[in-house]
Write a protein that holds these residues in place. Structure first.
Motif, PDB file in Angstrom:
ATOM      1  N   GLY A 191      56.328   4.739  47.343  1.00  0.00           N
ATOM      2  CA  GLY A 191      56.925   5.698  46.429  1.00  0.00           C
ATOM      3  C   GLY A 191      56.416   5.539  45.006  1.00  0.00           C
ATOM      4  O   GLY A 191      56.148   6.531  44.312  1.00  0.00           O
ATOM      5  N   ARG A 192      56.274   4.296  44.583  1.00  0.00           N
ATOM      6  CA  ARG A 192      55.801   4.032  43.224  1.00  0.00           C
ATOM      7  C   ARG A 192      54.373   4.523  43.043  1.00  0.00           C
ATOM      8  O   ARG A 192      53.976   4.901  41.925  1.00  0.00           O
ATOM      9  N   ALA A 193      53.587   4.521  44.116  1.00  0.00           N
ATOM     10  CA  ALA A 193      52.210   5.008  44.049  1.00  0.00           C
ATOM     11  C   ALA A 193      52.158   6.482  43.657  1.00  0.00           C
ATOM     12  O   ALA A 193      51.131   6.966  43.173  1.00  0.00           O
ATOM     13  N   GLU A 194      53.251   7.186  43.833  1.00  0.00           N
ATOM     14  CA  GLU A 194      53.284   8.622  43.536  1.00  0.00           C
ATOM     15  C   GLU A 194      54.036   8.930  42.241  1.00  0.00           C
ATOM     16  O   GLU A 194      54.390  10.074  41.980  1.00  0.00           O
ATOM     17  N   ARG A 195      54.245   7.931  41.434  1.00  0.00           N
ATOM     18  CA  ARG A 195      55.045   8.150  40.224  1.00  0.00           C
ATOM     19  C   ARG A 195      54.330   9.091  39.258  1.00  0.00           C
ATOM     20  O   ARG A 195      53.104   9.103  39.158  1.00  0.00           O
ATOM     21  N   PRO A 196      55.116   9.881  38.539  1.00  0.00           N
ATOM     22  CA  PRO A 196      54.540  10.804  37.565  1.00  0.00           C
ATOM     23  C   PRO A 196      54.263  10.114  36.235  1.00  0.00           C
ATOM     24  O   PRO A 196      54.552   8.930  36.054  1.00  0.00           O
ATOM     25  N   ASP A 197      53.748  10.891  35.312  1.00  0.00           N
ATOM     26  CA  ASP A 197      53.508  10.421  33.950  1.00  0.00           C
ATOM     27  C   ASP A 197      54.806  10.580  33.153  1.00  0.00           C
ATOM     28  O   ASP A 197      55.358  11.683  33.070  1.00  0.00           O
ATOM     29  N   TYR A 198      55.281   9.481  32.571  1.00  0.00           N
ATOM     30  CA  TYR A 198      56.553   9.526  31.853  1.00  0.00           C
ATOM     31  C   TYR A 198      56.377   9.638  30.334  1.00  0.00           C
ATOM     32  O   TYR A 198      57.361   9.568  29.602  1.00  0.00           O
ATOM     33  N   ARG A 199      55.159   9.823  29.863  1.00  0.00           N
ATOM     34  CA  ARG A 199      54.958   9.816  28.418  1.00  0.00           C
ATOM     35  C   ARG A 199      55.646  10.991  27.730  1.00  0.00           C
ATOM     36  O   ARG A 199      56.226  10.826  26.655  1.00  0.00           O
ATOM     37  N   ASP A 200      55.621  12.162  28.352  1.00  0.00           N
ATOM     38  CA  ASP A 200      56.327  13.293  27.748  1.00  0.00           C
ATOM     39  C   ASP A 200      57.839  13.074  27.784  1.00  0.00           C
ATOM     40  O   ASP A 200      58.551  13.499  26.864  1.00  0.00           O
ATOM     41  N   VAL A 201      58.317  12.418  28.827  1.00  0.00           N
ATOM     42  CA  VAL A 201      59.742  12.092  28.923  1.00  0.00           C
ATOM     43  C   VAL A 201      60.144  11.190  27.761  1.00  0.00           C
ATOM     44  O   VAL A 201      61.166  11.417  27.086  1.00  0.00           O
ATOM     45  N   LEU A 202      59.344  10.177  27.506  1.00  0.00           N
ATOM     46  CA  LEU A 202      59.650   9.242  26.427  1.00  0.00           C
ATOM     47  C   LEU A 202      59.600   9.927  25.063  1.00  0.00           C
ATOM     48  O   LEU A 202      60.429   9.658  24.194  1.00  0.00           O
ATOM     49  N   ALA A 203      58.637  10.791  24.872  1.00  0.00           N
ATOM     50  CA  ALA A 203      58.504  11.472  23.579  1.00  0.00           C
ATOM     51  C   ALA A 203      59.712  12.365  23.280  1.00  0.00           C
ATOM     52  O   ALA A 203      60.002  12.642  22.113  1.00  0.00           O
ATOM     53  N   ALA A 204      60.415  12.784  24.343  1.00  0.00           N
ATOM     54  CA  ALA A 204      61.567  13.672  24.170  1.00  0.00           C
ATOM     55  C   ALA A 204      62.891  12.925  24.076  1.00  0.00           C
ATOM     56  O   ALA A 204      63.929  13.545  23.831  1.00  0.00           O
ATOM     57  N   VAL A 205      62.874  11.612  24.257  1.00  0.00           N
ATOM     58  CA  VAL A 205      64.110  10.833  24.224  1.00  0.00           C
ATOM     59  C   VAL A 205      64.682  10.828  22.811  1.00  0.00           C
ATOM     60  O   VAL A 205      63.967  10.550  21.841  1.00  0.00           O
ATOM     61  N   ARG A 206      65.967  11.113  22.696  1.00  0.00           N
ATOM     62  CA  ARG A 206      66.631  11.059  21.394  1.00  0.00           C
ATOM     63  C   ARG A 206      67.611   9.891  21.317  1.00  0.00           C
ATOM     64  O   ARG A 206      68.131   9.596  20.244  1.00  0.00           O
ATOM     65  N   ALA A 207      67.863   9.251  22.441  1.00  0.00           N
ATOM     66  CA  ALA A 207      68.701   8.053  22.446  1.00  0.00           C
ATOM     67  C   ALA A 207      67.882   6.875  21.911  1.00  0.00           C
ATOM     68  O   ALA A 207      66.645   6.890  21.957  1.00  0.00           O
ATOM     69  N   PRO A 208      68.543   5.843  21.389  1.00  0.00           N
ATOM     70  CA  PRO A 208      67.803   4.654  20.949  1.00  0.00           C
ATOM     71  C   PRO A 208      67.188   3.913  22.120  1.00  0.00           C
ATOM     72  O   PRO A 208      67.768   3.867  23.221  1.00  0.00           O
ATOM     73  N   VAL A 209      66.027   3.332  21.909  1.00  0.00           N
ATOM     74  CA  VAL A 209      65.293   2.647  22.968  1.00  0.00           C
ATOM     75  C   VAL A 209      64.828   1.277  22.466  1.00  0.00           C
ATOM     76  O   VAL A 209      64.239   1.181  21.384  1.00  0.00           O
ATOM     77  N   LEU A 210      65.106   0.262  23.258  1.00  0.00           N
ATOM     78  CA  LEU A 210      64.564  -1.072  23.010  1.00  0.00           C
ATOM     79  C   LEU A 210      63.421  -1.306  23.985  1.00  0.00           C
ATOM     80  O   LEU A 210      63.608  -1.210  25.199  1.00  0.00           O
TER      81      LEU A 210
END
Length: 267
Positions: A191-210
């Motif tokens: 399943g992990r071999a088919e993971r998508p690109d999460y960079r756009d997801v991260l760029a849209a995050v408005r919650a705080p991230v550590l």
């Protein structure tokens, strides 16, 4: 330890700390189980947080789904677990594959996220070479079991010097890896071999991230953590010295200090 059935799988989980505390959901990586987070559970509950740490399906004492389990499946399992516990929103944190599941959770369930903790993980989609490697490794684990693989990668899961400097930690990590059901590990790898690109997801995050990374992580080096920090508008980077891919177990005091400081400032 508690147990519930979500989406056709039996999920074992720990739920510690006061029910009124800010809930923190901790997601282990591959091929581990919820006990990977034991040092963090102790520190967080002592500080008054509620900590939920599940065994992902196919890992620890949770039931196995053979074949292929997508990161989306894990993320939806976690949302269903929060539903079961009556938790609307949580701080969601994960290490390695658990970090990618955390990003998938942000993609699929953003309204449930109070903050994110991304430890020693990477955001880009799997490469063609990586996909082939993960599928071949899945075949190998099904054919041979976990022991050979676990001993091969222990000096990458931990910084090589910590395998000898921290023998109790190395033993505990090895035991977790060797105890994992190969069918669960293989399904997650496919399943992990088919993971998508999460960079756009991260760029849209408005919650705080550590963002946390071991200074000597060879799987997801500091440069990858820095790239995640640059993507997220509201992010903090903590580099944990004298640690590799699992700083939460290699240097728990330093990891916990960074985590507690972040939570105190942002929650």
């Amino acid at each position: 330890m508690n147990s519930t059935t979500v989406r056709g799988a039996t999920i074992e989980y720990d739920d510690f700390g006061p029910s009124t505390g800010v809930p923190i959901l901790l997601v282990h990586g591959h091929p581990f189980d919820r006990t990977l987070w034991a040092p963090q559970v102790t520190a967080l509950t002592a500080a008054g947080y509620r900590v939920v740490a599940p065994d992902l399906r196919g890992y620890g004492r949770s039931s196995v789904t053979p074949g292929k389990v997508l990161l989306a499946d894990f993320a939806d399992d976690l949302a269903a677990l929060l539903d079961h516990l009556g938790v609307e929103r949580a701080v969601v944190g994960g290490v390695s594959m658990g970090g990618q599941i955390t990003m998938e959770f942000q993609l699929r369930h953003p309204e449930r996220v109070r903050a994110l903790v991304l430890s020693d993980t990477s955001a880009p989609a799997e490469t063609a070479e990586g996909k082939e490697f993960r599928n071949q490794l899945a075949d190998r684990l099904l054919a041979e079991g976990m022991d050979g693989y676990a001993h091969e990668v222990i000096d990458k899961m931990l910084a090589a010097y910590n395998v000898t400097a921290l023998p109790d930690v190395a033993t505990r990590v090895l035991e977790m890896m060797c105890a994992t059901d190969p069918r669960g590990a293989a399904a997650a790898l496919r399943g992990r071999a088919e993971r998508p690109d999460y960079r756009d997801v991260l760029a849209a995050v408005r919650a705080p991230v550590l963002v946390v990374v071991g200074a000597d992580d060879v799987y997801t080096p500091v440069a990858q953590a820095e790239s995640i920090r640059r993507l997220v508008p509201d992010s903090t980077l903590a580099v944990i010295e004298k640690a590799g891919h699992l700083p939460g177990v290699e240097q728990p005091e330093r990891f916990n200090a960074a985590l507690l400081e972040f939570l105190a400032a942002r929650m």
